[in-house]
Scaffold this active site. Sequence first.
Site, PDB file in Angstrom:
ATOM      1  N   SER B  45       0.604  -0.960  -0.016  1.00 50.46           N
ATOM      2  CA  SER B  45       0.075  -0.343  -0.269  1.00 50.46           C
ATOM      3  C   SER B  45       0.457   1.006  -0.124  1.00 50.46           C
ATOM      4  O   SER B  45       0.401   2.350  -0.308  1.00 50.46           O
ATOM      5  CB  SER B  45      -0.909   0.302   1.302  1.00 50.46           C
ATOM      6  OG  SER B  45      -1.766  -1.130   1.363  1.00 50.46           O
ATOM      7  N   HIS B  49       2.892   3.848   8.321  1.00 51.69           N
ATOM      8  CA  HIS B  49       2.306   3.983   8.844  1.00 51.69           C
ATOM      9  C   HIS B  49       2.634   4.807  10.003  1.00 51.69           C
ATOM     10  O   HIS B  49       3.805   4.670  10.865  1.00 51.69           O
ATOM     11  CB  HIS B  49       2.008   2.688   9.721  1.00 51.69           C
ATOM     12  CG  HIS B  49       0.943   1.315   8.650  1.00 51.69           C
ATOM     13  ND1 HIS B  49      -0.259   2.397   8.294  1.00 51.69           N
ATOM     14  CD2 HIS B  49       1.389   0.677   8.190  1.00 51.69           C
ATOM     15  CE1 HIS B  49      -0.820   0.979   7.419  1.00 51.69           C
ATOM     16  NE2 HIS B  49       0.360   0.290   7.158  1.00 51.69           N
ATOM     17  N   VAL B 172      19.269 -18.089  -3.783  1.00 48.70           N
ATOM     18  CA  VAL B 172      20.172 -19.273  -2.651  1.00 48.70           C
ATOM     19  C   VAL B 172      19.446 -21.112  -2.578  1.00 48.70           C
ATOM     20  O   VAL B 172      18.093 -20.408  -1.990  1.00 48.70           O
ATOM     21  CB  VAL B 172      20.335 -18.550  -1.215  1.00 48.70           C
ATOM     22  CG1 VAL B 172      21.215 -19.198  -0.848  1.00 48.70           C
ATOM     23  CG2 VAL B 172      20.912 -16.924  -1.964  1.00 48.70           C
ATOM     24  N   LYS B 249      -9.266  -5.996   9.029  1.00 45.76           N
ATOM     25  CA  LYS B 249      -8.592  -4.422   8.696  1.00 45.76           C
ATOM     26  C   LYS B 249      -9.796  -3.783   7.265  1.00 45.76           C
ATOM     27  O   LYS B 249      -9.604  -2.603   7.302  1.00 45.76           O
ATOM     28  CB  LYS B 249      -7.867  -4.101   9.056  1.00 45.76           C
ATOM     29  CG  LYS B 249      -6.654  -4.694  10.397  1.00 45.76           C
ATOM     30  CD  LYS B 249      -5.373  -3.774   9.984  1.00 45.76           C
ATOM     31  CE  LYS B 249      -4.384  -5.247  10.673  1.00 45.76           C
ATOM     32  NZ  LYS B 249      -2.983  -4.189   9.868  1.00 45.76           N
ATOM     33  N   ILE B 334       8.685 -10.195   8.488  1.00 45.66           N
ATOM     34  CA  ILE B 334       8.300  -8.170   8.470  1.00 45.66           C
ATOM     35  C   ILE B 334       6.977  -8.138   7.215  1.00 45.66           C
ATOM     36  O   ILE B 334       7.163  -7.727   5.624  1.00 45.66           O
ATOM     37  CB  ILE B 334      10.197  -7.478   7.643  1.00 45.66           C
ATOM     38  CG1 ILE B 334      11.333  -8.548   8.298  1.00 45.66           C
ATOM     39  CG2 ILE B 334       9.539  -6.198   8.195  1.00 45.66           C
ATOM     40  CD1 ILE B 334      11.031  -8.322   9.772  1.00 45.66           C
ATOM     41  N   SER B 336       3.608  -6.149   7.056  1.00 43.26           N
ATOM     42  CA  SER B 336       3.379  -4.179   7.154  1.00 43.26           C
ATOM     43  C   SER B 336       3.117  -4.405   8.929  1.00 43.26           C
ATOM     44  O   SER B 336       2.520  -5.002  10.110  1.00 43.26           O
ATOM     45  CB  SER B 336       1.633  -4.297   6.714  1.00 43.26           C
ATOM     46  OG  SER B 336       1.298  -2.706   7.151  1.00 43.26           O
ATOM     47  N   CYS B 399       6.898   8.250 -23.021  1.00 35.25           N
ATOM     48  CA  CYS B 399       5.483   7.679 -22.545  1.00 35.25           C
ATOM     49  C   CYS B 399       5.283   9.011 -22.468  1.00 35.25           C
ATOM     50  O   CYS B 399       4.980  10.020 -21.597  1.00 35.25           O
ATOM     51  CB  CYS B 399       5.572   7.057 -21.332  1.00 35.25           C
ATOM     52  SG  CYS B 399       4.791   6.771 -19.591  1.00 35.25           S
ATOM     53  N   CYS B 436      -2.743   4.405 -19.889  1.00 32.77           N
ATOM     54  CA  CYS B 436      -2.682   4.028 -21.223  1.00 32.77           C
ATOM     55  C   CYS B 436      -1.298   2.692 -21.249  1.00 32.77           C
ATOM     56  O   CYS B 436      -1.818   1.328 -21.615  1.00 32.77           O
ATOM     57  CB  CYS B 436      -2.310   4.632 -22.599  1.00 32.77           C
ATOM     58  SG  CYS B 436      -0.464   4.412 -23.267  1.00 32.77           S
ATOM     59  N   CYS B 441       3.741   3.339 -25.595  1.00 36.50           N
ATOM     60  CA  CYS B 441       5.841   3.856 -25.833  1.00 36.50           C
ATOM     61  C   CYS B 441       6.035   2.153 -25.618  1.00 36.50           C
ATOM     62  O   CYS B 441       7.137   2.341 -25.344  1.00 36.50           O
ATOM     63  CB  CYS B 441       5.899   4.044 -24.158  1.00 36.50           C
ATOM     64  SG  CYS B 441       5.424   3.113 -22.390  1.00 36.50           S
TER      65      CYS B 441
HETATM   66  C1  FAD Z   1      -0.625  -6.522   0.520  1.00 36.30           C
HETATM   67  C2  FAD Z   1       0.401  -5.225   1.204  1.00 36.30           C
HETATM   68  C3  FAD Z   1       0.825  -4.286   1.879  1.00 36.30           C
HETATM   69  C4  FAD Z   1       1.580  -3.621   2.695  1.00 36.30           C
HETATM   70  N1  FAD Z   1       1.017  -3.060   2.805  1.00 36.30           N
HETATM   71  C5  FAD Z   1       2.424  -1.817   3.482  1.00 36.30           C
HETATM   72  C6  FAD Z   1       2.407  -0.781   4.009  1.00 36.30           C
HETATM   73  O1  FAD Z   1       0.952  -0.026   3.623  1.00 36.30           O
HETATM   74  N2  FAD Z   1       2.818  -0.736   4.933  1.00 36.30           N
HETATM   75  C7  FAD Z   1       3.915  -0.911   5.907  1.00 36.30           C
HETATM   76  O2  FAD Z   1       4.995  -0.260   6.473  1.00 36.30           O
HETATM   77  N3  FAD Z   1       4.026  -1.873   5.178  1.00 36.30           N
HETATM   78  C8  FAD Z   1       3.419  -2.887   4.412  1.00 36.30           C
HETATM   79  N4  FAD Z   1       3.922  -3.798   3.886  1.00 36.30           N
HETATM   80  C9  FAD Z   1       4.468  -4.848   4.408  1.00 36.30           C
HETATM   81  C10 FAD Z   1       5.540  -5.029   3.524  1.00 36.30           C
HETATM   82  O3  FAD Z   1       5.726  -4.747   2.087  1.00 36.30           O
HETATM   83  C11 FAD Z   1       7.304  -5.293   3.931  1.00 36.30           C
HETATM   84  O4  FAD Z   1       7.182  -5.435   5.316  1.00 36.30           O
HETATM   85  C12 FAD Z   1       8.312  -5.096   3.453  1.00 36.30           C
HETATM   86  O5  FAD Z   1       8.517  -4.979   1.849  1.00 36.30           O
HETATM   87  C13 FAD Z   1       9.459  -6.006   3.234  1.00 36.30           C
HETATM   88  O6  FAD Z   1      10.766  -5.961   2.966  1.00 36.30           O
HETATM   89  P1  FAD Z   1      11.120  -7.734   2.300  1.00 36.30           P
HETATM   90  O7  FAD Z   1      12.831  -6.460   2.212  1.00 36.30           O
HETATM   91  O8  FAD Z   1      10.925  -8.143   4.257  1.00 36.30           O
HETATM   92  O9  FAD Z   1      10.782  -8.709   2.068  1.00 36.30           O
HETATM   93  P2  FAD Z   1      10.885  -8.589  -0.128  1.00 36.30           P
HETATM   94  O10 FAD Z   1       9.857  -7.464  -0.168  1.00 36.30           O
HETATM   95  O11 FAD Z   1       9.805  -9.625  -0.347  1.00 36.30           O
HETATM   96  O12 FAD Z   1      12.000  -8.986   0.004  1.00 36.30           O
HETATM   97  C14 FAD Z   1      12.271 -10.038  -0.214  1.00 36.30           C
HETATM   98  C15 FAD Z   1      13.661 -10.662  -1.545  1.00 36.30           C
HETATM   99  O13 FAD Z   1      13.626 -11.662  -1.320  1.00 36.30           O
HETATM  100  C16 FAD Z   1      13.942 -12.620  -2.700  1.00 36.30           C
HETATM  101  N5  FAD Z   1      14.257 -14.069  -2.333  1.00 36.30           N
HETATM  102  C17 FAD Z   1      13.655 -14.714  -2.298  1.00 36.30           C
HETATM  103  N6  FAD Z   1      13.630 -15.962  -1.380  1.00 36.30           N
HETATM  104  C18 FAD Z   1      15.529 -15.808  -1.937  1.00 36.30           C
HETATM  105  C19 FAD Z   1      16.469 -16.418  -2.357  1.00 36.30           C
HETATM  106  N7  FAD Z   1      16.069 -17.630  -1.763  1.00 36.30           N
HETATM  107  N8  FAD Z   1      17.469 -16.569  -3.206  1.00 36.30           N
HETATM  108  C20 FAD Z   1      17.573 -14.843  -3.197  1.00 36.30           C
HETATM  109  N9  FAD Z   1      16.620 -13.791  -2.966  1.00 36.30           N
HETATM  110  C21 FAD Z   1      15.530 -15.212  -2.341  1.00 36.30           C
HETATM  111  C22 FAD Z   1      12.544 -12.283  -2.930  1.00 36.30           C
HETATM  112  O14 FAD Z   1      12.788 -12.350  -4.932  1.00 36.30           O
HETATM  113  C23 FAD Z   1      12.309 -11.092  -2.212  1.00 36.30           C
HETATM  114  O15 FAD Z   1      12.796  -9.093  -3.476  1.00 36.30           O
HETATM  115  C24 FAD Z   1       2.567  -4.623   2.746  1.00 36.30           C
HETATM  116  C25 FAD Z   1       2.915  -5.812   2.054  1.00 36.30           C
HETATM  117  C26 FAD Z   1       2.228  -6.270   1.454  1.00 36.30           C
HETATM  118  C27 FAD Z   1       1.715  -7.732   0.922  1.00 36.30           C
END
Ligand code: FAD
Lengths: 416, 475
Positions: B45, B49, B172, B249, B334, B336, B399, B436, B441
């Site tokens: 989103s 927050h 990995v 929610k 990790i 939201s 674009c 579009c 583009c």
């Molecule tokens: C629908 C939704 C709405 C949300 N809204 C909010 C919000 O409004 N505000 C807020 O604060 N948070 C929000 N969140 C939470 C927030 O998006 C996440 O907490 C945050 O993006 C987590 O980041 P991350 O880097 O931990 O995970 P990710 O962005 O998931 O990154 C993990 C990465 O690891 C990679 N990976 C996985 N396995 C392997 C492997 N074996 N080898 C190498 N790479 C690998 C994946 O490809 C990915 O790129 C929301 C989440 C969702 C899904």
Amino acid sequence: MRNCDIVIIGGGPAGLAAAVSAYDNGCKDILILERDDILGGILNQCIHNGFGLTRFKESMTGPEYAQRFITEVKNRNIPVKLNTTVLSLTNDKIVTAINDVDGVFQVKAKAVILAMGCRERSKGALNIAGARPAGIYSAGTAQKFVNCKGWLPGKNVVILGSGDIGLIMARRMTLEGAKVHAVCEIMPHSSGLKRNIVQCLNDFDIPLYLSHTITRIDGKDRVIGVEISQVDQNRRAIKGTEKYIKCDTVLFSVGLIPENELSKGAGVELSLGTKGAVVYQNRETSLSGVFACGNVLQVHDLVDFVSEESELAGKSASDYVLNGEKIKNSIDCQAKDGVSYVLPQKIDTLKSGDVTLYFRVKGVYKNCKVVVKDGENTLLSIKKRIVAPGEMERVILKEDKIKSLSSSVQVSVEVD
Amino acid sequence: MFDVAVIGGGVVGGLLLRKLSSYNLKVCLLEKENDVAMGQSKANSGIVHAGFDAKPNSLKAKFNVLGNKMMKGVAEELGVKYSNNGSLVVAFSEEEIETLKDLKQRGEQNGVDGLEIVYGDDLFALEPNLSKTAVAGLLARTGGIICPYELTISAIGNAMDNGAELFTNFEVVKIEKGDCYTLYSSNGEQISAKVVVNCAGAGSQKIANLVGDYSFEIGLRRGEYILLDKESGNFVSRTLFFTPTKKGKGILVSPTADGNLLLGPTADEVLENVTDTTKDGLESVMVKAKQMCDKVPLYNAITSFSGVRAYSDKHDFIIEESKQNKGFILVAGIESPGLTSAPAIAEYVVDELISKLLRLNKKEDFNPIRKPDYFFSRLSIEEKNEIIKANPSYGRIICRCEQITEGEIIRALTENPKASDLDGVKRRTRAGMGRCQGGFCQPYVAEIIAKVKGVSLGEITKKGKNSTLLVGKTK
Ligand SMILES: Cc1cc2nc3c(=O)[nH]c(=O)nc-3n(C[C@H](O)[C@H](O)[C@H](O)COP(=O)(O)OP(=O)(O)OC[C@H]3O[C@@H](n4cnc5c(N)ncnc54)[C@H](O)[C@@H]3O)c2cc1C
Ligand SMILES: Cc1cc2nc3c(=O)[nH]c(=O)nc-3n(C[C@H](O)[C@H](O)[C@H](O)COP(=O)(O)OP(=O)(O)OC[C@H]3O[C@@H](n4cnc5c(N)ncnc54)[C@H](O)[C@@H]3O)c2cc1C
């Protein structure tokens, strides 16, 4: 800031015809701004035949049709800036544009002609469930890849939407060796020209599924299939009618939207029916000195009518520059039963000449009457064997009728 | 040998990498996809927050409030669009007003400033398009919006500019533990590192399992969205939430940092990390959006998408060294408010965890600034002309919907972390993200990518792997 009598935004068939007509009607200080690297607009990617049948009584390809007008523009030495995108238009007719030679520059115009054409409605607007893999294209994008870039976007194709571009691409992809498995149309009738259904689908045995839509797209990296379903009268998918078709490509031909972001920015009033500007019969918009023509004003099926409409807009812009603004007496034109829009939306009864009313009907009606009224008073009643949304209709209101209009003009379809 | 290998190119891994790159360390990021920001950090989103939602004393509460305070500064340094637009939890009944009071109290306990409950006319003065059935709202002035993938990409780009390395298409699949950790990819490549940080989002449980850590489980919950045209971007000014009830929610209605209107997300348990949208999901977004704002302009939809939340069975963030593996740090579950918390999590992991494992010396020439090129369309005419004079490709609009120039696209393909496919260019420049949706583009962008990479048009993909755009030359 430089000044210019008439700035024309867009160098497609509309802009070109408007330029020639404005010039021939006396206004010589004209500038055409076109974002592409050639003139001709969407015609450049329409390499099929069928253009010019009405106007020139011969069948040409899109580029051939465009060339006739490009030559006319060249003969008159009307200045053109290519690779130049107009970024904004203000209500006092300052046009801001950008290119790689002049950078960002502004022109103050006495009159502006909007001729930006239209864009395709995207898949995203439909909220179709499923994945977002490669292999999903709007039909026009696929057409560009095939006809202008020489690349084929896919081998097994399903097309959603039976508008002209979808039909033409069904044939084009087939000729290029792809297999088109289905054309789905959510309405119970096609929105394309009759001749295109015959020449593009029937001649190649491509099935047309009426009252069907795509309900899911499958595939992670590249499309691997789609689910299609039948729909009810309210265009909602009927559970249990799902059918899966394997394919690597989905083309969307789900409508054209006049490209009016610049018009909106300038405060031009838009019509809900056409998504284009509200205009008088001379194609002047709600902003005095700003005119519109071609697909930016209403989506045309035939370029011949684009040229005709644009000549009218060009002449009107020239009159405006040479003779100044005139007082108007405005009468509304409204779409009533069975009609989705009427153009022009306003008639100025102080202007001389006949007025052609263009309109589209909402459904397919057989043995019906097109009725034009002024309030309660019937002005015209014309029998029609068949009318369909795919073909734009027109009727002519004679000058004497225009002069005596008193209430509002209403166009409707009556079925006995 | 790397000092630190971070697994996962999301916002958490990205900001951590950036923080690490400010020290004299050899660090790298391993990402399984063709590009960074491909997991949760791509489709969420984008809300910064305020912090009234999380349970007091949880890690979520702590890092949310800290992250919220840091976000503006981080966004400015990295040139990322951020706006402190505020948020409003809307109550539709007396009962819900009671919940608002609880939330306010909880927020204050968590250290959130500026919370206030507004009623009746005051509420509609704030948000005139709210449904008239609303009765009150909890106004959180510190709430904000940010573009999540832009933040992730910029953080990683900035880290790379400061010496960090990025390996994409590095999934990995095996980890060997000796004097250090050796990480193997599915393609047979390997790298070794003294310290490993597992930020793999949905993949974090699998990664932990690879070193024999079974201390947590990851569950997946999908959220579907509908995005509306920029024309509707001003429909609401703040982020509107429903009051949380026992049933969940609800969705939010919010402007995005880029000026669109966002509706969603739903919440459905799923077994696989698949971001398909569903008929039912999109339906329910529309129904709920209409409850919040009865005049919501659904006809202005330009796309729909979904993201999958990776939550842990602990229902709080897991940020600790793996019990059985010294030098192996878990940053998992990790969900939201993980985006909001990410800057604070990155600081904590370095300052409190990695500092105990490695000697940290500040890099003297660390540059925290990444120049925002993406704001070209927002510059003045004079500023634009200066850029175009030096580099005419900025005078060519590619674009049309978002008014993105060729210069910006070339830059996205050549600056860290380099885009290599259509979606990569799209996330970096917004080319193809407008009304579009790339219809116009896409052929041009594909050509520019082909030219810059020196390959044929047939090799260009949408998002790596088998997602090629074209199947061959015409006859
Ligand atoms: C629908 C939704 C709405 C949300 N809204 C909010 C919000 O409004 N505000 C807020 O604060 N948070 C929000 N969140 C939470 C927030 O998006 C996440 O907490 C945050 O993006 C987590 O980041 P991350 O880097 O931990 O995970 P990710 O962005 O998931 O990154 C993990 C990465 O690891 C990679 N990976 C996985 N396995 C392997 C492997 N074996 N080898 C190498 N790479 C690998 C994946 O490809 C990915 O790129 C929301 C989440 C969702 C899904
Ligand atoms: C696939 C397809 C098949 C067709 N088949 C037929 C047929 O068989 N027979 C027939 O008669 N007609 C056919 N048509 C219709 C015909 O091509 C169109 O009606 C006609 O091209 C519309 O002309 P126009 O000038 O209004 O728009 P366009 O041709 O779209 O031209 C608009 C021009 O404006 C430029 N422009 C837009 N915005 C800006 C800006 N901001 N700054 C600068 N320039 C701008 C564009 O680059 C473009 O060149 C077909 C159309 C399509 C798409």
